[in-house]
Scaffold this active site. Structure first.
Site, mmCIF file in Angstrom:
data_model
loop_
_atom_site.group_PDB
_atom_site.id
_atom_site.type_symbol
_atom_site.label_atom_id
_atom_site.label_comp_id
_atom_site.label_asym_id
_atom_site.label_seq_id
_atom_site.Cartn_x
_atom_site.Cartn_y
_atom_site.Cartn_z
ATOM 1 N N TYR A 169 -26.061 124.411 132.631
ATOM 2 C CA TYR A 169 -24.747 125.047 132.489
ATOM 3 C C TYR A 169 -24.427 125.293 131.021
ATOM 4 C CZ TYR A 169 -19.734 125.862 133.059
ATOM 5 O OH TYR A 169 -18.470 126.409 133.028
ATOM 6 N N LYS A 173 -24.145 128.986 129.180
ATOM 7 C CA LYS A 173 -22.890 129.449 128.580
ATOM 8 C C LYS A 173 -23.056 129.714 127.084
ATOM 9 C CE LYS A 173 -20.412 129.437 132.329
ATOM 10 N NZ LYS A 173 -19.901 130.700 132.923
#
Length: 260
Positions: A169, A173
């Site tokens: 994650y 990002k």
């Protein structure tokens, strides 16, 4: 280089913060922040195309949009499939003739420690959180006129960590910030398409429901989680003409988490 002001009457300042009669496409719009984004865009005056895999939930979002009096369209799609990305844009253009704003909101997370995170799971998170944003941007750009806007929903996790593992994650990002800068550099001058990133902190959503509050509570300078409407307001700002001189920027909305 010319520094002349645009000819014509100066718009009322308040009008620049709205999305009146714009066409907005939002991915990941079947739940959570995607629903809040769709509602906010409609309330700001936009017609809204919502896309996600879960068609029944998507219909609920569409009802929220049309309940404001604006027009909407729901398109069931998996944004990790480039053909589906083109399907979403094609449906938007067929219905409304153009796209003014793309909100790349679809996202998933991982929880396994890096030593036990499978390559397949890592790649799945990157496919949804990063690669799909590129595919959607590439599909939508030909349908956008100068003055259009792309908002990539990144995360403060691109800049920080938690005790809980978020390997894929956080990496995805952070990569999305790089994509945002690169697209802004390439498209803002040549195509007139602004590209900015919205970096949420922690808001009530499916993604944060199971997160232990002790991991983030002490870092919330404002002493609370954010309200999705507060994040949606920032997203509307980036989508609107009020941010017309912003591109390649990162707008952090985190209640002060990055201060700690």
């Amino acid at each position: 280089m010319s520094y002349a002001r645009t000819a014509g009457p100066r718009p009322v300042l308040a009008d620049k913060f709205g999305l009146r009669d714009k066409v907005v496409v939002i991915t990941g719009a079947s739940s959570g922040l995607g629903v809040a984004f769709a509602a906010a865009c409609a309330e700001a005056g936009a017609d809204v195309v919502v896309a996600a895999r879960r068609a029944p939930l998507l219909e609920d979002t569409l009802a929220t949009v049309t309940g404001t009096g604006r027009s909407g369209l729901a398109v069931a799609a998996d944004v990790t499939d480039a053909d589906d990305c083109h399907k979403v844009v094609g449906a938007a253009v067929e219905r409304f003739g153009r796209v003014d704003v793309l909100v790349n909101n679809a996202g998933i997370e991982d929880h396994a420690p890096a030593s036990r995170l499978s390559l397949a799971e890592f790649e799945r998170v990157v496919a949804v959180n990063l690669t799909a944003c590129f595919s959607m941007a590439q599909a939508v750009a030909p349908a956008m006129a100068p003055g259009s806007s792309i908002v990539n929903v990144a995360s403060v996790m691109a800049h920080t960590t938690l005790e809980a593992p978020t390997t894929a994650y956080s990496a995805s990002k952070a990569g999305l910030l790089g994509l945002t800068r690169s697209l802004a550099r390439q498209w803002s001058g040549r195509k007139g398409i602004r590209v900015n990133a919205l970096l949420p902190g922690f808001f009530p959503s499916e993604m944060t429901d199971g997160m232990p509050t002790e991991l983030i509570g002490p870092r919330l300078v404002m002493g609370r989680l954010g309200d999705p409407a507060e994040l949606a307001a920032a997203m509307v700002f980036l989508a609107s003409d009020a941010s017309s001189y912003m591109t390649g920027s990162q707008l952090v909305v985190d209640g002060g988490l990055l201060l700690s």
